[in-house]
Structure formats: C-alpha cells, structure tokens
Design an enzyme around this catalytic site. Structure first.
Site, mmCIF file in Angstrom:
data_model
loop_
_atom_site.group_PDB
_atom_site.id
_atom_site.type_symbol
_atom_site.label_atom_id
_atom_site.label_comp_id
_atom_site.label_asym_id
_atom_site.label_seq_id
_atom_site.Cartn_x
_atom_site.Cartn_y
_atom_site.Cartn_z
ATOM 1 N N LYS A 194 -9.870 -67.330 69.614
ATOM 2 C CA LYS A 194 -8.425 -67.158 69.789
ATOM 3 C C LYS A 194 -7.752 -68.417 70.338
ATOM 4 C CE LYS A 194 -7.935 -62.194 69.703
ATOM 5 N NZ LYS A 194 -7.347 -60.978 70.242
ATOM 6 N N LYS A 246 -13.754 -59.977 60.265
ATOM 7 C CA LYS A 246 -13.517 -58.660 60.871
ATOM 8 C C LYS A 246 -12.150 -58.089 60.461
ATOM 9 C CE LYS A 246 -11.912 -57.826 65.127
ATOM 10 N NZ LYS A 246 -11.702 -57.557 66.553
ATOM 11 N N LYS A 293 -6.351 -55.950 63.728
ATOM 12 C CA LYS A 293 -4.950 -55.532 63.834
ATOM 13 C C LYS A 293 -4.004 -56.681 63.547
ATOM 14 C CE LYS A 293 -5.206 -52.869 67.899
ATOM 15 N NZ LYS A 293 -5.562 -53.828 68.926
HETATM 16 P P1 ATP Z 1 -6.493 -57.882 67.647
HETATM 17 O O1 ATP Z 1 -6.392 -58.198 66.189
HETATM 18 O O2 ATP Z 1 -5.155 -57.679 68.325
HETATM 19 O O3 ATP Z 1 -7.423 -58.783 68.401
HETATM 20 P P2 ATP Z 1 -8.408 -55.825 67.163
HETATM 21 O O4 ATP Z 1 -8.153 -55.195 65.849
HETATM 22 O O5 ATP Z 1 -9.540 -56.773 67.269
HETATM 23 O O6 ATP Z 1 -7.096 -56.428 67.732
HETATM 24 P P3 ATP Z 1 -8.810 -54.521 69.716
HETATM 25 O O7 ATP Z 1 -7.655 -53.841 70.371
HETATM 26 O O8 ATP Z 1 -9.236 -55.844 70.250
HETATM 27 O O9 ATP Z 1 -8.592 -54.626 68.167
HETATM 28 O O10 ATP Z 1 -10.075 -53.553 69.739
HETATM 29 C C1 ATP Z 1 -10.062 -52.205 70.052
HETATM 30 C C2 ATP Z 1 -11.434 -51.638 69.832
HETATM 31 O O11 ATP Z 1 -11.713 -51.569 68.439
HETATM 32 C C3 ATP Z 1 -12.576 -52.459 70.445
HETATM 33 O O12 ATP Z 1 -13.553 -51.584 70.962
HETATM 34 C C4 ATP Z 1 -13.127 -53.217 69.289
HETATM 35 O O13 ATP Z 1 -14.487 -53.535 69.450
HETATM 36 C C5 ATP Z 1 -12.943 -52.221 68.155
HETATM 37 N N1 ATP Z 1 -12.784 -52.903 66.878
HETATM 38 C C6 ATP Z 1 -11.828 -53.802 66.569
HETATM 39 N N2 ATP Z 1 -11.958 -54.210 65.298
HETATM 40 C C7 ATP Z 1 -13.048 -53.562 64.809
HETATM 41 C C8 ATP Z 1 -13.695 -53.564 63.546
HETATM 42 N N3 ATP Z 1 -13.260 -54.317 62.553
HETATM 43 N N4 ATP Z 1 -14.773 -52.771 63.375
HETATM 44 C C9 ATP Z 1 -15.212 -51.986 64.380
HETATM 45 N N5 ATP Z 1 -14.648 -51.939 65.598
HETATM 46 C C10 ATP Z 1 -13.582 -52.710 65.820
#
Ligand code: ATP
Ligand code: LTN
Length: 326
Positions: free
Chosen positions: A111, A192, A195
């Site tokens: 990041k 990955k 969001k």
């Molecule tokens: P951002 O894009 O804002 O970093 P993010 O999609 O990575 O957000 P987080 O809020 O950081 O989401 O994560 C919330 C939860 O969802 C965490 O436990 C994270 O490990 C899980 N998670 C996020 N993305 C994935 C994914 N692609 N597959 C499985 N678990 C996920």
C-alpha cells in the site's frame, strides 16, 4: 466458551472475497464461540476517505453483517472508533513494537508503494489491529489469508509483552478456511479480489445486481484448455472459480472437480453464477429490509457497552503493568 473476533474496514461495498474470507466464517462459528464483530473504521482512515462516504459505509456495513446472517444475539457488534480504549491500547503496544518489523509487513509494502505520501497510520495499522485482538483475549481471529501476517504479529506482540511485563494477554491464532481463503480478481486472477480495486469487472460486490454478477462470472478470465481442474499456477482463473464454488457449497475442491468432470467452462461458469446469485440475492433482500431500521442503533449501543467495559479492564491492567499514571 472460546472467543473469536474479527473486523472489516468500511472502505466500500464488501466483496465476495470479504464475505467468504471473513463474514461467512463468523456466521458459521457464531454458535460455537463467544463472537465479537466490529467495524474497523479507524483502520479505514489509514488511507484517504471522504467523510460523508465513510459515514454512510459504516452504516451499510452493519446492515450487511446482519443481512449475511450475523445474529446480534450471538455477537457483540460495535464500531471501533466508539471504543476509545483501542487507540490507547494501540499506543502502549506501539511503544513495545519495533519499527523495522512494521516496515516489513507485506500489506504496508504494497500500500505504501501505491501512494508516496502514505501516512504513519499505514505503518502502525497492524499494531492497532493487534490492540483490537488482544484487548478481548480472543482465541481465534477469522480472516482471509492476506491478514494472516497481521494476526501473527499480534501473537508476537502479545508474547513479547507478556515476557516483559508478566502475563497480560491471551495468545490468539488466525482462523483461516481450508478452501477459498483468498478469492482472486475475476479479470486478473493472480491478484486478490479487493474492495478498492479499480477494475469493477474483476470484483463481485455483495450488492451487485444479478445481471452484473452473471456478466462478471461469465466473462471471468480462464485458460484455453477446457478442463475444470484445480491448478493455481497454470489455471488461476478456473482455480479461483472452483474455490468460490467450494466455499459456497462446502464441497471439497476434489468434489467440485468431480462434479464438473465432463462440463465445459461455460457450463461451469453458469453453475457458479447461479450459486453466487442465489447466495447474494437473499442477502440483498434482507439488507433492504434492514438498512433503515432502528434496530441498527440498538445493536451498536448494546455492543459498545460490552466492548468498552472489557477494554477498560485491559487498559487499566496494562497501565499498571507498564507503570503509568499516579
Ligand atoms: P481494501 O481493498 O480496502 O484493502 P479488502 O477488500 O482487502 O479491502 P478488508 O477490509 O481489508 O478488505 O478485509 C476484510 C476481511 O476480508 C479480512 O479478513 C480479509 O482477510 C478478508 N478478505 C479480503 N479480501 C479477500 C479475498 N479476496 N479473499 C478472501 N478473503 C478476503
Ligand atoms: N486489518 C483488517 C481489519 C481488521 C481486523 C482487526 C481483522 C482490523 N482489526 C482485528 C481481524 C481482527 C483488514 O484490513 N481486513
């Protein structure tokens, strides 16, 4: 009863990855454990947020938790920023965590590369996460595999603090599903599903319309041989869909492969889309009923009362151990 705790950041509408990696695990475990689920709004501000959107996202996330099947009778649900002890405890932990370790965290490296003017909060983010976890003496932390390193850091911080100041924290463990631990982007399946991803076509959001979901899955990147076989290295796209299918049906990877042994990619994609649509439409219906209900505030009021009381006890204990105050 053993305890579990997790939090999600209100940084946008959650994805199928968040749902499978974190929320579904909480739902599946809520009968078995004393469960804590919070909205990690203080983590969200480690990167720039528009205040109005952030505020709306917090409420939306709560409604999504409930719509996904989180039972407020079985979970202590609260907003991180409403519990001021998290930041206090985080500071105590920061003063016992080496700078070097934080600079080596994978998420920080990723990041901080994206924005040259990253904040110091982005660096100390895992310590705040350790505070969230250690405050409540939890046994397990359900997260996606991308957060495993942060839970391991929380463990190390707890072990070290206990060594220096005497028994203060329980040592937590990450709880990661065997399959579907990391749902990948549908367009670029080596990345990955996130969001904050720029390309919307690669990301299924929990509130996407049926049409959007079907389109995205039918267009998901796959390889050119026509075999439904789990092989992350050579067939990342198909493997990702197998993971999704497996996570939503509780079938093993092998069972999914077997089920679609003689199917084409188009047939398999259609079956996966049916499954996702089916799972998400019922969540969306519940979400619409909940989003403006008074129940949301009552749940938060209840949750924060329990969380603050516990956190205060831990905060006072830490203060005494460290030698702070009068
Ligand atoms: P951002 O894009 O804002 O970093 P993010 O999609 O990575 O957000 P987080 O809020 O950081 O989401 O994560 C919330 C939860 O969802 C965490 O436990 C994270 O490990 C899980 N998670 C996020 N993305 C994935 C994914 N692609 N597959 C499985 N678990 C996920
Ligand atoms: N950092 C996590 C969200 C989070 C969390 C936590 C998860 C904040 N505090 C404590 C589990 C336990 C994320 O970005 N997904």
């Amino acid at each position: 009863m053993k305890k579990i705790l997790t939090g999600l950041q209100p940084t946008g509408t959650i994805t199928l990855g968040n749902y499978i990696g974190a929320i579904k695990q909480m739902v599946n475990n809520q009968d078995k454990y004393n469960s804590y689920l919070f909205i990690a709004d203080m983590h969200a501000i480690t990167v720039k947020q528009d205040p109005k959107t952030l505020h709306q996202n917090i409420k939306n996330l709560l409604a999504i938790y409930l719509a996904c099947g989180i039972d407020p009778q079985k979970n202590t649900i609260f907003i991180q920023s409403e519990n001021e002890y998290h930041a206090n405890i985080s500071w105590f932990l920061e003063c016992n965590t080496s700078f070097g370790v934080l600079t080596r965290m994978t998420q920080f490296k990723d990041k901080s590369k994206k924005n040259e003017k990253f904040t110091s909060g982005l660096l100390t983010y895992p310590v705040l996460m350790a505070a969230d976890i250690l405050t409540y003496d939890v046994d397990y932390v359900p997260v996606g595999i991308d957060q495993k390193q942060h839970v391991e850091l929380a463990r190390d911080i707890a072990i070290n603090f206990n060594k220096v100041y005497g028994e203060t924290f329980k040592i937590p463990k990450p709880l990661i599903t065997e399959t579907g631990t990391k749902i990948m982007d549908l367009v670029n399946p080596t990345k990955k599903m996130s969001k904050s991803s720029e390309n919307q076509n690669g990301v299924i959001r929990i509130l996407d319309s049926e049409k959007e979901i079907r389109n995205k899955i039918m267009k998901a990147t796959t390889d050119s041989d026509n075999q439904i076989k789990f092989d992350v290295e050579n067939k990342p796209g198909i493997s990702n869909l197998i993971n999704i299918y497996s996570a939503l049906t509780q079938l093993t990877i092998k069972e999914v492969e077997q089920k679609f042994l003689n199917s084409s990619y188009a047939e398999f994609k259609k079956a996966t889309a049916d499954l996702v649509v089916n799972e998400l439409t019922s969540i969306q219906e519940k979400y619409q009923q909940l989003i403006n209900s008074k129940q949301l505030n009552e749940i938060l009021d209840n949750g924060i009362k329990i969380a603050r009381k516990e956190a205060k006890t831990k905060y006072e204990l830490m203060k005494t151990k460290i030698g702070l105050g009068r």
